[in-house]
Scaffold this active site. Structure first.
Site, short mmCIF file in Angstrom:
data_model
loop_
_atom_site.label_atom_id
_atom_site.label_comp_id
_atom_site.label_asym_id
_atom_site.label_seq_id
_atom_site.Cartn_x
_atom_site.Cartn_y
_atom_site.Cartn_z
N TRP A 32 50.44 33.69 34.50
CA TRP A 32 50.88 34.23 35.86
C TRP A 32 49.59 34.53 36.97
O TRP A 32 48.32 34.45 36.64
CB TRP A 32 51.74 35.46 36.03
CG TRP A 32 51.28 36.45 37.18
CD1 TRP A 32 50.05 37.14 37.65
CD2 TRP A 32 52.45 36.75 37.68
NE1 TRP A 32 50.68 37.68 39.33
CE2 TRP A 32 51.32 37.87 39.07
CE3 TRP A 32 53.53 36.24 38.80
CZ2 TRP A 32 52.31 37.78 40.48
CZ3 TRP A 32 54.15 36.11 39.48
CH2 TRP A 32 53.83 36.83 40.81
N TRP A 90 55.97 39.01 48.05
CA TRP A 90 56.04 39.94 46.46
C TRP A 90 57.48 40.29 46.30
O TRP A 90 57.87 40.20 45.01
CB TRP A 90 55.53 41.59 46.62
CG TRP A 90 54.07 40.76 46.46
CD1 TRP A 90 52.89 41.52 47.21
CD2 TRP A 90 53.77 41.38 44.74
NE1 TRP A 90 51.95 41.35 46.31
CE2 TRP A 90 51.87 41.14 45.53
CE3 TRP A 90 54.51 40.92 43.64
CZ2 TRP A 90 51.25 40.65 43.91
CZ3 TRP A 90 52.82 40.95 42.21
CH2 TRP A 90 52.51 41.48 42.45
N ASN A 143 48.62 35.89 41.27
CA ASN A 143 48.22 36.52 42.65
C ASN A 143 47.45 36.09 43.69
O ASN A 143 46.77 34.81 43.31
CB ASN A 143 49.60 37.13 42.31
CG ASN A 143 48.46 39.11 42.19
OD1 ASN A 143 48.76 38.82 41.26
ND2 ASN A 143 48.02 39.57 42.55
N ASP A 144 46.82 36.75 44.34
CA ASP A 144 45.72 36.73 44.79
C ASP A 144 44.57 35.83 44.93
O ASP A 144 43.95 35.92 43.55
CB ASP A 144 45.50 38.14 45.41
CG ASP A 144 45.93 39.55 45.33
OD1 ASP A 144 47.33 39.14 45.47
OD2 ASP A 144 46.00 40.28 45.37
N SER A 191 41.99 42.77 42.61
CA SER A 191 41.23 42.03 43.17
C SER A 191 40.25 42.37 44.40
O SER A 191 39.51 43.84 43.79
CB SER A 191 42.11 41.95 44.79
OG SER A 191 43.61 41.20 44.11
N GLN A 216 44.06 36.75 40.56
CA GLN A 216 44.60 37.88 39.65
C GLN A 216 45.28 37.21 39.51
O GLN A 216 46.37 35.92 39.34
CB GLN A 216 45.80 37.87 41.10
CG GLN A 216 44.53 39.23 41.93
CD GLN A 216 44.30 40.69 40.89
OE1 GLN A 216 45.19 41.76 40.94
NE2 GLN A 216 42.90 40.23 40.57
N GLU A 241 46.72 45.69 52.21
CA GLU A 241 45.61 45.08 51.12
C GLU A 241 44.54 44.11 51.59
O GLU A 241 44.80 43.53 52.05
CB GLU A 241 46.59 44.71 50.22
CG GLU A 241 47.69 45.71 49.81
CD GLU A 241 48.59 45.23 48.82
OE1 GLU A 241 48.83 46.08 47.69
OE2 GLU A 241 49.38 44.27 48.78
C1 FRU Z 1 47.86 41.77 46.52
C2 FRU Z 1 48.23 43.11 45.07
C3 FRU Z 1 46.42 44.26 45.59
C4 FRU Z 1 46.25 44.27 44.76
C5 FRU Z 1 46.83 43.18 43.33
C6 FRU Z 1 47.08 43.57 42.02
O1 FRU Z 1 49.07 41.25 46.29
O2 FRU Z 1 49.16 43.85 45.42
O3 FRU Z 1 45.92 44.92 46.46
O4 FRU Z 1 44.36 44.24 44.14
O5 FRU Z 1 47.72 42.53 44.13
O6 FRU Z 1 47.53 42.16 41.24
#
Ligand code: FRU
Length: 484
Positions: free
Chosen positions: A34, A301, A36-37, A94, A53, A219
């Protein structure tokens, strides 16, 4: 005949692995697991570093690590070993990274300036127990260009004042006040903290309560500046989920002044950096001089955890150069506003070769110049009647990306939708640049004044594309490119 055709395609289809069908060609994805950010992006000694992430042991969001990738050219990325693992304080959420040139932190050794990562630690047991102090800011440093990291013994360096959403520190060096400035997302606003040494933080001010878009939680903020005719203009990026212009996650921006203490917006209207559904949590690189280079997480999301890739989940957008232009947002107004515009970084140009128009090959990039302001559609399709449509509706002054019939969409109810975006330019002619990868489209219109990013998942690659314009949009040039 059509039947025979479909049969042969099905056989081909069976041979196409999920990997070859969906792994992007020029967008970063982790080898597995996985993502993300984007986090801690920084340029150092000829290399761009992208941290992200990452949950390496699963393809859905899980215990967050910082993954790591490096690139010499912002195009080809090489995945590196994991940079930061969760610890007893919490998961690694993040954050950002800076080069502490003057060793203000004292973490440097033997003349080596430390690379310092500043990140949120999310304590899951604390959250589950119903506490309110589970998000705190910590730091770690590297003396070998990000290869190995040492967590600071005094973590966390900034404790939450018992606010559940207290995260995503983006740190910059503020030259005029000679201090580090951290901007932090705090539920419905951004808070600014200052520090002489990256360890002791003092709250300076906050902005955003009851101003700007509030359809969801704030965020991943970022504070950047631009030189416009000799004047420094500041931009605050704020990602928000949900509540984006086309549903779910999106990033808004605010233009104003920042003096090291407080941010003063010029206006309070809502502006979106990218209107598409799939550009979130984007922030910019540190240590790249006057440039502002952004990478966003190319997902939402609403469905990030269920998109139909098997080995990995999520890709990043291409790196984009941000700039500010001054123009009126109302044809009759005589006052100008600042607009944040994006375009693919110039480094990406070298990665494409120009190709000639062929009916059955899909270009990776389409550039159209000086288009007349007429309705048009660019349609990508395959023999299964799946199609992705990107177009412009002149009466509505609206761009759209229609993925209602683009391919697999049963993983999420809202995925098969039409995303729309306003045209923000008043110019008599329009130009367009479109980037196409296996599962994504990025539209930059009017020099990047309107931007849209969207994912799609055809069951078989698109094999045909056409430009349809009944009223003849008559571009002065059309250039097609293929990724090398
Ligand atoms: C944004 C977020 C951030 C957090 C991270 C967790 O996509 O929700 O606020 O730090 O992802 O994975």
């Amino acid at each position: 005949m059509a039947h025979v055709n479909v049969q042969s395609q099905v056989k081909l289809d069976a041979k196409l692995s999920n990997e070859s069908l969906y792994r992007p060609r020029f967008h970063f994805t982790p080898k597995q697991g996985w993502m993300n950010d984007p986090n801690g992006m920084i340029f150092l000694n000829g290399q761009y570093h992208l941290f992200f992430q990452h949950y390496p042991d699963g393809t859905v969001w899980g215990p967050m690590h910082w993954g790591h990738a490096t690139s010499n050219d912002l195009v080809q990325w090489k995945e590196q070993p994991i940079a930061l693992y969760p610890d007893s304080i919490g998961m690694i959420f993040s954050g950002s990274a800076v080069l502490d040139k003057n060793n203000t932190s004292g973490l440097g050794r033997g003349g080596v300036a430390p690379l310092v990562a500043i990140y949120t630690q999310h304590n899951m047991p604390g959250e589950k127990a119903g506490r309110t102090d589970f998000q705190n800011q910590s730091i770690a440093y590297s003396l070998d260009e990000g290869k190995t990291w040492t967590k600071y013994a005094g973590n966390p360096v900034l404790k939450t004042p018992n606010l559940k959403d207290f995260r995503d520190p983006k740190v910059i060096w503020h030259e005029p006040t000679q201090k580090w400035i951290m901007n932090l997302a705090v539920a419905d606003h951004v808070e600014f903290y200052s520090s002489p040494n990256l360890m002791n933080w003092r709250k300076e001010s906050e902005i955003g309560k009851n101003l700007f878009a509030h359809g969801g939680v704030w965020e991943c903020p970022d504070l950047l500046h631009f030189n416009v005719n000799g004047k420094t203009i500041w931009v605050l990026l704020v990602s928000m989920n949900p509540g984006g212009p086309n549903g779910g996650s999106a990033t808004q921006y605010i233009v104003g002044d920042f003096d090291g203490h407080a941010f003063k917006p010029y206006a309070t209207d809502i502006k979106w950096m990218d209107y598409g559904p799939d550009n979130y949590a984007g922030v910019t690189f540190s240590n790249v001089g006057e440039r502002n280079i952004l990478i966003g997480w190319m997902s939402n999301w609403n469905y990030a955890n269920v998109v139909p890739t098997e080995k990995w989940r999520s890709a990043m957008t291409v790196p984009r150069e941000l700039s500010l232009v001054q123009q009126s947002l109302n044809a009759n107004a005589n006052s100008d506003e600042f607009l944040l515009v994006s375009s693919p970084v110039k480094e990406l140009k070298n990665a494409f070769t120009e190709i000639t128009l062929k009916e059955n090959s899909i270009p990776n990039r389409i550039d159209l110049k000086d288009i007349k302001i007429k309705d048009f559609e660019i349609i990508l399709s395959n023999t299964f009647n799946e199609k992705l449509v990107v177009g412009y509706h002149a009466d509505k002054k609206q761009f759209y990306i229609d993925r209602t019939n683009a391919g697999v969409s049963n993983f999420n109810q809202g995925f098969a939708a039409v995303a729309v975006a306003p045209r923000l330019s008043y110019a008599m002619k329009m130009d367009l640049s479109i980037l196409l990868d296996k599962t994504s489209i990025e539209l930059f219109a009017d020099g990047g004044r309107t931007v849209m990013t969207a994912l799609f998942f055809p069951t078989f690659p698109y094999t045909k594309w056409e430009l349809v314009s009944k009223e003849k949009m008559a571009p002065s040039s059309m250039n097609l490119y293929s990724f090398k």
